[in-house]
Design a protein around this motif. Sequence first.
Motif, PDB file in Angstrom:
ATOM      1  N   PRO A  81       0.841  -1.200   0.000  1.00  0.00           N
ATOM      2  CA  PRO A  81       0.000   0.000   0.000  1.00  0.00           C
ATOM      3  C   PRO A  81       0.875   1.249   0.000  1.00  0.00           C
ATOM      4  O   PRO A  81       1.970   1.251   0.557  1.00  0.00           O
ATOM      5  CB  PRO A  81      -0.783  -0.104   1.316  1.00  0.00           C
ATOM      6  CG  PRO A  81      -0.664  -1.524   1.742  1.00  0.00           C
ATOM      7  CD  PRO A  81       0.633  -2.024   1.187  1.00  0.00           C
ATOM      8  N   ILE A  82       0.362   2.287  -0.618  1.00  0.00           N
ATOM      9  CA  ILE A  82       1.117   3.531  -0.717  1.00  0.00           C
ATOM     10  C   ILE A  82       0.563   4.551   0.274  1.00  0.00           C
ATOM     11  O   ILE A  82      -0.644   4.704   0.404  1.00  0.00           O
ATOM     12  CB  ILE A  82       1.078   4.071  -2.166  1.00  0.00           C
ATOM     13  CG1 ILE A  82       2.011   5.260  -2.323  1.00  0.00           C
ATOM     14  CG2 ILE A  82      -0.322   4.404  -2.596  1.00  0.00           C
ATOM     15  CD1 ILE A  82       2.209   5.680  -3.772  1.00  0.00           C
ATOM     16  N   GLY A  83       1.469   5.213   0.964  1.00  0.00           N
ATOM     17  CA  GLY A  83       1.104   6.328   1.830  1.00  0.00           C
ATOM     18  C   GLY A  83       1.599   7.599   1.163  1.00  0.00           C
ATOM     19  O   GLY A  83       2.745   7.672   0.742  1.00  0.00           O
ATOM     20  N   GLY A  84       0.729   8.583   1.056  1.00  0.00           N
ATOM     21  CA  GLY A  84       1.109   9.810   0.357  1.00  0.00           C
ATOM     22  C   GLY A  84       0.659   9.782  -1.089  1.00  0.00           C
ATOM     23  O   GLY A  84      -0.043   8.876  -1.528  1.00  0.00           O
ATOM     24  N   SER A  85       1.090  10.764  -1.837  1.00  0.00           N
ATOM     25  CA  SER A  85       0.673  10.917  -3.223  1.00  0.00           C
ATOM     26  C   SER A  85       1.407   9.940  -4.140  1.00  0.00           C
ATOM     27  O   SER A  85       2.641   9.899  -4.138  1.00  0.00           O
ATOM     28  CB  SER A  85       0.948  12.347  -3.692  1.00  0.00           C
ATOM     29  OG  SER A  85       0.745  12.436  -5.088  1.00  0.00           O
ATOM     30  N   PRO A  86       0.661   9.173  -4.961  1.00  0.00           N
ATOM     31  CA  PRO A  86       1.312   8.274  -5.921  1.00  0.00           C
ATOM     32  C   PRO A  86       2.195   9.023  -6.922  1.00  0.00           C
ATOM     33  O   PRO A  86       3.097   8.441  -7.510  1.00  0.00           O
ATOM     34  CB  PRO A  86       0.144   7.600  -6.649  1.00  0.00           C
ATOM     35  CG  PRO A  86      -1.052   7.838  -5.803  1.00  0.00           C
ATOM     36  CD  PRO A  86      -0.790   9.091  -5.029  1.00  0.00           C
TER      37      PRO A  86
ATOM     38  N   LEU B  23      10.044   6.442  -0.721  1.00  0.00           N
ATOM     39  CA  LEU B  23      10.627   5.991   0.540  1.00  0.00           C
ATOM     40  C   LEU B  23      10.064   4.611   0.841  1.00  0.00           C
ATOM     41  O   LEU B  23       8.849   4.436   0.928  1.00  0.00           O
ATOM     42  CB  LEU B  23      10.274   6.962   1.667  1.00  0.00           C
ATOM     43  CG  LEU B  23      10.702   6.564   3.075  1.00  0.00           C
ATOM     44  CD1 LEU B  23      12.220   6.469   3.189  1.00  0.00           C
ATOM     45  CD2 LEU B  23      10.142   7.557   4.094  1.00  0.00           C
ATOM     46  N   VAL B  24      10.944   3.630   0.965  1.00  0.00           N
ATOM     47  CA  VAL B  24      10.528   2.282   1.354  1.00  0.00           C
ATOM     48  C   VAL B  24      11.081   2.025   2.747  1.00  0.00           C
ATOM     49  O   VAL B  24      12.270   2.205   2.998  1.00  0.00           O
ATOM     50  CB  VAL B  24      11.051   1.212   0.368  1.00  0.00           C
ATOM     51  CG1 VAL B  24      10.681  -0.186   0.858  1.00  0.00           C
ATOM     52  CG2 VAL B  24      10.493   1.455  -1.028  1.00  0.00           C
TER      53      VAL B  24
ATOM     54  N   GLN C  99       2.338  10.478   8.812  1.00  0.00           N
ATOM     55  CA  GLN C  99       1.721  11.793   8.969  1.00  0.00           C
ATOM     56  C   GLN C  99       2.408  12.814   8.060  1.00  0.00           C
ATOM     57  O   GLN C  99       1.753  13.619   7.409  1.00  0.00           O
ATOM     58  CB  GLN C  99       1.786  12.230  10.442  1.00  0.00           C
ATOM     59  CG  GLN C  99       1.094  13.550  10.752  1.00  0.00           C
ATOM     60  CD  GLN C  99       1.910  14.792  10.394  1.00  0.00           C
ATOM     61  OE1 GLN C  99       3.135  14.809  10.497  1.00  0.00           O
ATOM     62  NE2 GLN C  99       1.228  15.826   9.934  1.00  0.00           N
ATOM     63  N   SER C 100       3.727  12.755   8.001  1.00  0.00           N
ATOM     64  CA  SER C 100       4.469  13.738   7.207  1.00  0.00           C
ATOM     65  C   SER C 100       4.185  13.603   5.717  1.00  0.00           C
ATOM     66  O   SER C 100       4.032  14.605   5.017  1.00  0.00           O
ATOM     67  CB  SER C 100       5.968  13.619   7.481  1.00  0.00           C
ATOM     68  OG  SER C 100       6.660  14.712   6.912  1.00  0.00           O
TER      69      SER C 100
ATOM     70  N   LYS D 168       5.023  18.002   6.181  1.00  0.00           N
ATOM     71  CA  LYS D 168       6.050  18.647   5.357  1.00  0.00           C
ATOM     72  C   LYS D 168       6.351  17.912   4.052  1.00  0.00           C
ATOM     73  O   LYS D 168       6.769  18.522   3.080  1.00  0.00           O
ATOM     74  CB  LYS D 168       7.361  18.743   6.154  1.00  0.00           C
ATOM     75  CG  LYS D 168       7.387  19.824   7.195  1.00  0.00           C
ATOM     76  CD  LYS D 168       8.692  19.802   7.957  1.00  0.00           C
ATOM     77  CE  LYS D 168       9.741  20.571   7.186  1.00  0.00           C
ATOM     78  NZ  LYS D 168      10.974  20.761   7.975  1.00  0.00           N
ATOM     79  N   LEU D 169       6.164  16.600   4.052  1.00  0.00           N
ATOM     80  CA  LEU D 169       6.547  15.816   2.873  1.00  0.00           C
ATOM     81  C   LEU D 169       5.366  15.509   1.947  1.00  0.00           C
ATOM     82  O   LEU D 169       5.527  14.793   0.956  1.00  0.00           O
ATOM     83  CB  LEU D 169       7.217  14.507   3.323  1.00  0.00           C
ATOM     84  CG  LEU D 169       8.464  14.695   4.189  1.00  0.00           C
ATOM     85  CD1 LEU D 169       8.990  13.353   4.672  1.00  0.00           C
ATOM     86  CD2 LEU D 169       9.551  15.464   3.441  1.00  0.00           C
ATOM     87  N   LYS D 170       4.202  16.065   2.249  1.00  0.00           N
ATOM     88  CA  LYS D 170       3.016  15.826   1.427  1.00  0.00           C
ATOM     89  C   LYS D 170       3.268  16.280  -0.006  1.00  0.00           C
ATOM     90  O   LYS D 170       3.740  17.389  -0.247  1.00  0.00           O
ATOM     91  CB  LYS D 170       1.806  16.560   2.004  1.00  0.00           C
ATOM     92  CG  LYS D 170       0.535  16.305   1.218  1.00  0.00           C
ATOM     93  CD  LYS D 170      -0.654  17.019   1.824  1.00  0.00           C
ATOM     94  CE  LYS D 170      -1.885  16.719   0.979  1.00  0.00           C
ATOM     95  NZ  LYS D 170      -3.066  17.391   1.504  1.00  0.00           N
ATOM     96  N   GLY D 171       2.987  15.399  -0.952  1.00  0.00           N
ATOM     97  CA  GLY D 171       3.161  15.698  -2.366  1.00  0.00           C
ATOM     98  C   GLY D 171       4.587  15.516  -2.858  1.00  0.00           C
ATOM     99  O   GLY D 171       4.834  15.529  -4.053  1.00  0.00           O
ATOM    100  N   LYS D 172       5.524  15.333  -1.923  1.00  0.00           N
ATOM    101  CA  LYS D 172       6.930  15.188  -2.289  1.00  0.00           C
ATOM    102  C   LYS D 172       7.408  13.738  -2.179  1.00  0.00           C
ATOM    103  O   LYS D 172       8.267  13.312  -2.943  1.00  0.00           O
ATOM    104  CB  LYS D 172       7.808  16.059  -1.387  1.00  0.00           C
ATOM    105  CG  LYS D 172       7.527  17.538  -1.478  1.00  0.00           C
ATOM    106  CD  LYS D 172       8.356  18.314  -0.469  1.00  0.00           C
ATOM    107  CE  LYS D 172       8.006  19.792  -0.517  1.00  0.00           C
ATOM    108  NZ  LYS D 172       8.711  20.541   0.525  1.00  0.00           N
TER     109      LYS D 172
END
Length: 194
Positions: free
Chosen positions: A24-29, A35-36, A55-56, A61-65
């Motif tokens: 499963p992916i956390g954050g934007s595909p 990051l694994v 959360q990040s 701070k890391l949303k979308g990145k």
Amino acid sequence: ELARRAMSMMPTATVYQIDTRNSPIGGSPDAKVTLVAYLCPRCPYCARLEPELYQSVTSGKLKGKVKLYVRIFPVRSHAGSTEAGLALIAAAKLGKFWEFMQHLYQDFHNFDAAHLDDIAAAVGLDRKKFSEAAQDPGTRQQLVDSKKEGVKNGVDATPTLFINGRKYTGDMKMGALEDVLEEEHERVTGQQHD
């Protein structure tokens, strides 16, 4: 510390092959940094780090990145790690991986393998379907494959992180991780962060 961090993030560092197809992916595909995290569901360090990372990448701070994938790596010395690993893969198959993992880590000190179906129910899963998924031979094979891949990639403790395929050997404190992940985002996109 800075030298170890720099060595692991050099473009010439070894890039490891990691199969994230069933993860499963956390954050934007669409995030440019992958990051694994090889995590043991019964590792106290993982229990502190993973919720902060999640959360990040989803709202911080890391949303979308950065997009986050978890590979399950049960550590033999951690009682219940295999059962919890099977439960996480079952929860992933049923669409509730992140919810299950957050609950598992949030209630880390009250873990009892006999009550994994209670966690499943608490995150909205059907107990019977969860139990069937956890006992499915394919679930066990997925766990074995994840562990074997980690061993092949030099994972010998948890948490172990790979940033765009390169093994990260720097500081595991959240501030340092966010910093190195933002630097990697800058490197791959040519954009400066604030």
